[in-house]
Design a protein around this motif. Structure first.
Motif, PDB file in Angstrom:
ATOM      1  N   SER A  22      -6.589 -10.512 -13.986  1.00  0.00           N
ATOM      2  CA  SER A  22      -5.998 -10.503 -12.646  1.00  0.00           C
ATOM      3  C   SER A  22      -4.669 -11.243 -12.659  1.00  0.00           C
ATOM      4  N   ILE A  23      -3.645 -10.609 -12.086  1.00  0.00           N
ATOM      5  CA  ILE A  23      -2.328 -11.220 -11.982  1.00  0.00           C
ATOM      6  C   ILE A  23      -2.066 -11.526 -10.507  1.00  0.00           C
ATOM      7  N   ARG A  24      -1.906 -12.797 -10.171  1.00  0.00           N
ATOM      8  CA  ARG A  24      -1.577 -13.182  -8.800  1.00  0.00           C
ATOM      9  C   ARG A  24      -0.107 -12.820  -8.551  1.00  0.00           C
ATOM     10  N   LEU A  25       0.117 -11.971  -7.559  1.00  0.00           N
ATOM     11  CA  LEU A  25       1.459 -11.493  -7.244  1.00  0.00           C
ATOM     12  C   LEU A  25       2.083 -12.329  -6.120  1.00  0.00           C
ATOM     13  N   ALA A  26       3.392 -12.116  -5.918  1.00  0.00           N
ATOM     14  CA  ALA A  26       4.157 -12.919  -4.963  1.00  0.00           C
ATOM     15  C   ALA A  26       3.640 -12.746  -3.536  1.00  0.00           C
ATOM     16  N   ASP A  27       3.416 -13.871  -2.863  1.00  0.00           N
ATOM     17  CA  ASP A  27       2.906 -13.826  -1.491  1.00  0.00           C
ATOM     18  C   ASP A  27       3.919 -13.221  -0.521  1.00  0.00           C
ATOM     19  N   THR A  28       5.201 -13.328  -0.830  1.00  0.00           N
ATOM     20  CA  THR A  28       6.206 -12.717   0.058  1.00  0.00           C
ATOM     21  C   THR A  28       5.988 -11.208   0.139  1.00  0.00           C
ATOM     22  N   TRP A  29       5.709 -10.582  -1.006  1.00  0.00           N
ATOM     23  CA  TRP A  29       5.438  -9.147  -0.998  1.00  0.00           C
ATOM     24  C   TRP A  29       4.058  -8.870  -0.414  1.00  0.00           C
ATOM     25  N   GLY A  30       3.099  -9.710  -0.721  1.00  0.00           N
ATOM     26  CA  GLY A  30       1.757  -9.518  -0.189  1.00  0.00           C
ATOM     27  C   GLY A  30       1.722  -9.579   1.325  1.00  0.00           C
ATOM     28  N   THR A  31       2.427 -10.540   1.891  1.00  0.00           N
ATOM     29  CA  THR A  31       2.478 -10.669   3.351  1.00  0.00           C
ATOM     30  C   THR A  31       3.153  -9.461   3.978  1.00  0.00           C
ATOM     31  N   LEU A  85       3.320  -6.398   2.752  1.00  0.00           N
ATOM     32  CA  LEU A  85       2.410  -5.253   2.680  1.00  0.00           C
ATOM     33  C   LEU A  85       1.294  -5.374   3.717  1.00  0.00           C
ATOM     34  N   PHE A  86       0.765  -6.565   3.861  1.00  0.00           N
ATOM     35  CA  PHE A  86      -0.310  -6.805   4.823  1.00  0.00           C
ATOM     36  C   PHE A  86       0.118  -6.409   6.237  1.00  0.00           C
ATOM     37  N   GLU A  87       1.319  -6.814   6.624  1.00  0.00           N
ATOM     38  CA  GLU A  87       1.812  -6.496   7.961  1.00  0.00           C
ATOM     39  C   GLU A  87       2.081  -5.005   8.117  1.00  0.00           C
ATOM     40  N   LYS A  88       2.570  -4.365   7.065  1.00  0.00           N
ATOM     41  CA  LYS A  88       2.836  -2.923   7.135  1.00  0.00           C
ATOM     42  C   LYS A  88       1.531  -2.136   7.254  1.00  0.00           C
ATOM     43  N   ILE A  89       0.478  -2.594   6.587  1.00  0.00           N
ATOM     44  CA  ILE A  89      -0.825  -1.933   6.714  1.00  0.00           C
ATOM     45  C   ILE A  89      -1.374  -2.142   8.124  1.00  0.00           C
ATOM     46  N   ARG A  90      -1.287  -3.367   8.618  1.00  0.00           N
ATOM     47  CA  ARG A  90      -1.826  -3.690   9.937  1.00  0.00           C
ATOM     48  C   ARG A  90      -1.154  -2.868  11.046  1.00  0.00           C
ATOM     49  N   THR A  91       0.152  -2.638  10.904  1.00  0.00           N
ATOM     50  CA  THR A  91       0.911  -1.922  11.943  1.00  0.00           C
ATOM     51  C   THR A  91       1.036  -0.428  11.671  1.00  0.00           C
ATOM     52  N   ALA A  92       0.317   0.046  10.636  1.00  0.00           N
ATOM     53  CA  ALA A  92       0.368   1.475  10.282  1.00  0.00           C
ATOM     54  C   ALA A  92       1.808   1.931  10.086  1.00  0.00           C
ATOM     55  N   ASP A  93       2.547   1.176   9.288  1.00  0.00           N
ATOM     56  CA  ASP A  93       3.956   1.470   9.021  1.00  0.00           C
ATOM     57  C   ASP A  93       4.112   2.873   8.424  1.00  0.00           C
ATOM     58  N   HIS A 113      -6.866   0.089 -19.140  1.00  0.00           N
ATOM     59  CA  HIS A 113      -7.242   1.369 -18.556  1.00  0.00           C
ATOM     60  C   HIS A 113      -6.262   1.740 -17.451  1.00  0.00           C
ATOM     61  N   ASN A 114      -6.007   3.041 -17.311  1.00  0.00           N
ATOM     62  CA  ASN A 114      -5.082   3.447 -16.248  1.00  0.00           C
ATOM     63  C   ASN A 114      -5.766   3.559 -14.886  1.00  0.00           C
ATOM     64  N   ILE A 115      -6.996   3.091 -14.784  1.00  0.00           N
ATOM     65  CA  ILE A 115      -7.614   2.868 -13.475  1.00  0.00           C
ATOM     66  C   ILE A 115      -7.400   1.389 -13.153  1.00  0.00           C
ATOM     67  N   LEU A 116      -6.403   1.112 -12.329  1.00  0.00           N
ATOM     68  CA  LEU A 116      -6.084  -0.262 -11.959  1.00  0.00           C
ATOM     69  C   LEU A 116      -5.973  -0.338 -10.450  1.00  0.00           C
ATOM     70  N   SER A 117      -5.808  -1.541  -9.929  1.00  0.00           N
ATOM     71  CA  SER A 117      -5.737  -1.687  -8.474  1.00  0.00           C
ATOM     72  C   SER A 117      -4.910  -2.901  -8.092  1.00  0.00           C
ATOM     73  N   VAL A 118      -4.228  -2.794  -6.948  1.00  0.00           N
ATOM     74  CA  VAL A 118      -3.564  -3.924  -6.318  1.00  0.00           C
ATOM     75  C   VAL A 118      -4.348  -4.235  -5.054  1.00  0.00           C
ATOM     76  N   LYS A 119      -4.863  -5.429  -4.958  1.00  0.00           N
ATOM     77  CA  LYS A 119      -5.720  -5.811  -3.826  1.00  0.00           C
ATOM     78  C   LYS A 119      -4.988  -6.802  -2.919  1.00  0.00           C
ATOM     79  N   ILE A 120      -4.917  -6.438  -1.623  1.00  0.00           N
ATOM     80  CA  ILE A 120      -4.350  -7.331  -0.621  1.00  0.00           C
ATOM     81  C   ILE A 120      -5.525  -8.005   0.092  1.00  0.00           C
ATOM     82  N   HIS A 121      -5.746  -9.263  -0.224  1.00  0.00           N
ATOM     83  CA  HIS A 121      -6.910  -9.993   0.292  1.00  0.00           C
ATOM     84  C   HIS A 121      -6.588 -10.628   1.648  1.00  0.00           C
TER      85      HIS A 121
END
Length: 473
Positions: free
Chosen positions: A194-203, A205-213, A244-252
């Motif tokens: 697991s690679i912890r990614l930048a919270d600036t991008w995570g936040t 993405l989170f807002e874009k998902i929440r607002t159905a961007d 494996h090319n089955i990977l995922s980015v998870k926004i917790h």
């Protein structure tokens, strides 16, 4: 480097032995009762020589095929006499099935990229040391290339079947990392990295998902917003790892449920179109005999102390020619019984490195692979039999049956042809039993860094063609 070819002459007397007449291309049987037995003559010759060099084949397709049977390769390995090779893995992400049903009281927690080892636990190199992977955001659209030879007139290599992304291609990415991880690759024990990614991008993405961007309205919109990701190894890495090319980015995120208890969950982005994931191979051969190796410049073994090698991903092959073979095959009144090409591998130099287990021979025209050496009298690629070496000094070796190939020595344009010893472009399916799905091993040429350094003796490559034949008076 010129390597003498060992020619062995043998009479095989049996009740029925089939022999091939080179001069008249007819079959003939000899038995113990054959009245012409006294007309057989044994002679010896050691006039054939092999000319060997190292060649870099162009445009190795390392992108995915749309299914899950390929690898993401990330890492770096160094092997003294041939330098180092680095693999960077590029891929897209997919916005599908990401709903905006996030509770109003939800709070962003973190964002992680989850990588899983391939089913065959592929590695190449020294996995006893810590490895570091850094994730970056791609800033250039990942695109496939279709080769067109109308301008050059040169044939397209036979290993290219259509549009692809090739291993030498590079796409721009942001120098600022999205995240990194350092880990010990215990491939048989570790379920994921697991690679912890930048919270600036995570936040964001989170807002874009929440607002159905709008970026989640279509794949095209999302690709315009986020063109992809590349995984880059640290310069100190010592192994290339297969993921494996089955990977995922998870926004917790977390929220308080109707029952008053805190709940944690995540939105998941999967890998996008697998045809657009690929491995970018970068070789550093500086300070070695192969420093000037390129697709337009081969390195003769006379300039490398006899050393030559083959390598997946980069497309390095060993070129072999037999200038005297055509003349030998015109010898009158001989019948070829057996022909074997034996190529020894420097086993003592393999160490942690995975040798090519299923080598093959391309037939090259003017240094472009246009065909391959068949299994004798069958329309299928012949994979060399790998004979494992031992601890008493015997090298590992590849053995090829050349009985059919050598008969083409006098074909039209044969003088322009050569052999390329290479790792295999074909994958492999290994059955594991009735209750277990078969294990899929991807192509060594496209999805591995497997390397075999060939053995030398007196600064010459240990390559010989054994021809067993009978000469008639």
């Amino acid at each position: 480097m010129i390597k003498n070819i060992q020619l062995t002459f043998l009479i095989i007397l049996s009740l029925s032995v089939s022999l091939f007449f080179v001069s008249c291309d007819k079959d003939m049987s000899i038995s113990l009762k054959n009245e012409n037995i006294d007309n057989l003559n044994l002679t010896s010759s050691d006039t054939l020589s092999a000319i060997v060099s190292t060649v870099l084949m162009p445009n190795i397709p390392t992108s995915g095929t749309g299914d899950t049977t390929t690898r993401l390769l990330v890492g770096k390995v160094s092997q003294g006499p041939i330098g180092s090779v680095t693999s960077n893995a590029y891929f897209r992400l997919m916005p599908e099935n990401v709903s905006s049903d996030i509770p109003k009281n939800a709070v962003y927690d973190s964002i992680t990229l989850v990588l899983r080892p391939t089913f065959d636990k592929y590695t190449h190199g020294d996995t006893t040391k810590l490895q570091t992977i850094v994730a970056h955001r791609v800033t250039q659209t990942l695109e496939q290339t279709t080769l067109n030879n109308t301008m050059t007139g040169q044939p397209i290599p036979v290993y290219i079947s259509g549009a692809s992304i090739f291993g030498q291609q590079k796409f721009a990415y942001d120098a600022n990392p999205l995240g990194s991880v350092t880990f010990m690759p215990h491939m048989n024990k570790r379920d994921s990295v697991s690679i912890r990614l930048a919270d600036t991008w995570g936040t964001e993405l989170f807002e874009k998902i929440r607002t159905a961007d709008y970026i989640f309205n279509s794949t095209a919109n999302f690709q315009e917003y986020f063109k992809g990701m590349v995984l880059v190894p640290a310069s100190s890495n010592t192994a290339i790892i297969g993921f494996h090319n089955i990977l995922s980015v998870k926004i917790h995120y977390s929220y308080n449920g109707a029952d008053g208890f805190k709940k944690s969950t995540a939105k998941t982005l999967q890998m996008g179109d697998r045809r657009f994931h690929y491995n970018n191979f970068v070789a550093d051969r500086s300070g070695t005999a192969f420093a000037t190796l390129s697709t337009t410049k081969e390195i003769p073994s006379t300039a490398s102390n006899g050393v030559s090698y083959i390598q997946g991903g980069t497309g390095v092959v060993t070129k072999i020619t037999f200038p005297g073979l055509a003349e030998f095959m015109q010898t009158q009144n001989i019948a070829i019984n057996k022909a074997e090409l034996i190529i020894e591998v420097a086993s003592k130099d393999l160490g942690h490195y995975t040798a090519a287990l299923k080598p093959m021979l391309w037939i090259a025209t003017d240094n472009i692979a246009t065909g391959y050496v068949n299994t004798p009298f069958a329309n299928a690629i012949q994979h060399g039999n790998y004979v494992v070496g031992n601890n008493t000094g015997r090298n590992g070796r590849y053995v090829f049956n050349m009985i059919q190939y050598i008969r083409s020595a006098n074909d039209e344009n044969a003088k322009d042809k050569s052999l390329f010893l290479s790792v295999s472009p074909q994958g492999e399916q290994i059955n594991q039993g009735q209750q277990v799905p078969p294990l899929i091993i991807p192509s060594e040429l496209y999805y591995s860094a497997n390397t075999s350094i060939l053995a030398t003796e007196n600064n010459k490559p240990k390559i010989k063609l054994n021809i067993v034949y009978t000469k008639f008076k």
